[in-house]
Motif scaffolding. Structure first.
Motif, short mmCIF file in Angstrom:
data_model
loop_
_atom_site.label_atom_id
_atom_site.label_comp_id
_atom_site.label_asym_id
_atom_site.label_seq_id
_atom_site.Cartn_x
_atom_site.Cartn_y
_atom_site.Cartn_z
N PHE A 40 0.82 -1.20 0.00
CA PHE A 40 0.00 0.00 0.00
C PHE A 40 0.86 1.26 0.00
CE2 PHE A 40 -2.13 3.40 2.41
CZ PHE A 40 -3.22 3.61 1.57
N ALA A 41 0.45 2.25 -0.78
CA ALA A 41 1.07 3.57 -0.79
C ALA A 41 -0.03 4.59 -0.52
CB ALA A 41 1.73 3.86 -2.14
N GLY A 42 0.21 5.49 0.44
CA GLY A 42 -0.81 6.48 0.79
C GLY A 42 -0.20 7.80 1.18
N GLY A 43 -0.96 8.88 0.97
CA GLY A 43 -0.45 10.19 1.34
C GLY A 43 -1.45 11.29 1.07
N ILE A 44 -0.94 12.52 1.03
CA ILE A 44 -1.77 13.71 0.83
C ILE A 44 -1.32 14.43 -0.43
CG2 ILE A 44 -2.39 14.01 3.25
CD1 ILE A 44 -0.14 16.03 3.51
N LEU A 45 -2.23 15.25 -0.98
CA LEU A 45 -2.00 15.88 -2.28
C LEU A 45 -2.59 17.29 -2.28
CD1 LEU A 45 -1.25 15.34 -5.39
CD2 LEU A 45 -3.66 14.75 -5.65
N TYR A 46 -1.89 18.21 -2.95
CA TYR A 46 -2.38 19.58 -3.12
C TYR A 46 -2.12 20.03 -4.56
CZ TYR A 46 -2.32 24.67 -3.18
OH TYR A 46 -2.53 25.97 -3.53
N LYS A 47 -3.09 20.75 -5.13
CA LYS A 47 -2.93 21.33 -6.46
C LYS A 47 -3.35 22.80 -6.44
CE LYS A 47 -4.02 17.08 -9.02
NZ LYS A 47 -4.87 16.50 -10.10
N TRP A 48 -2.64 23.59 -7.19
CA TRP A 48 -3.00 24.98 -7.43
C TRP A 48 -3.24 25.13 -8.93
CZ3 TRP A 48 1.02 29.50 -7.53
CH2 TRP A 48 0.36 30.70 -7.83
#
Length: 221
Positions: A40-48
């Motif tokens: 499993f790979a997991g995390g957080i993400l942000y886009k502008w």
């Protein structure tokens, strides 16, 4: 920015959310299947979203990479029987390009393929093999850089949510994710092996789920 006979003022519209999927490693130990998510790979993400086709993107993802010679179709790896496990935490930043105009305020179905690349900085375990043993051992932490090569497709779900499906291959700056080219020195350390001229790769296969917010773009005649 002028478009046609008018001007487009594209204000800041943001996305924040999560990433989830699987990871696999490609290198000098185990099988070399390109897309073979096993952990499993997991995390957080942000886009502008600075434009209908361009977005600055940043993410933080954690996974465990693992592979074993027992899963390889190469006879010499089957006989060697090496295996390893390596914990990876990466921070990535770069630009996402959407192939079709992607106005988040447009009505109706909204989807498009996209690509992403930039720079990745990651922390990993430095590994080595002891003479007579087949499971890699950790002796310290290390850091490195990678170039992400990402392709995917994304679509809007409802009015405020986005879903993306993507595959991201990371070309790293190290050849020791698997313990094959260790700089560790000890009397009981096994010799390095494999192709020292080729760096290790790892691949993420998964999805993004984000919430959009911020001041909407203004189209002025």
């Amino acid at each position: 920015m002028v478009i046609g006979n008018g001007a487009l003022s594209f204000s800041q519209l943001h996305e924040i959310g999560v990433y989830g999927g699987g990871s696999n490693y490609i290198g000098d130990v185990g099988n070399t299947t390109y897309i073979n998510p096993s952990k499993f790979a997991g995390g957080i993400l942000y886009k502008w979203n600075v434009h209908e086709r361009y977005s600055w993107r940043a993410s933080l993802v954690h996974t465990t990479l693992t592979n074993s010679d027992a899963s390889s179709n190469l006879s010499y790896r089957n006989e060697r029987m090496f295996s390893f496990e390596n914990k990876i935490t990466e921070a990535s930043a770069g630009m996402e390009f959407t192939f079709w105009d992607f106005n988040l305020l447009q009505d109706g179905l909204l989807w498009s393929p996209y690509i992403y690349s930039g720079i990745t900085y990651f922390k990993y375990d430095d590994l080595y093999y002891k003479i007579g043993e087949t499971i890699a051992k950790k002796y310290e932490y290390n850091t490195g850089f990678a170039i992400p090569i990402t392709v995917g497709v994304k679509a809007r779900i409802g009015w405020r949510f986005m879903l993306g499906l993507e595959i991201s291959a990371k070309l790293t700056s190290t050849d020791n994710i698997d313990g094959s080219f260790s700089s560790f020195t000890a009397k009981d350390k096994a010799p390095n092996f494999g192709n020292s001229l080729s760096s290790d790769w790892y691949v993420f296969t998964g999805m993004t789920f984000t919430y959009t917010f911020g001041r909407p773009p203004c189209y002025c005649p």
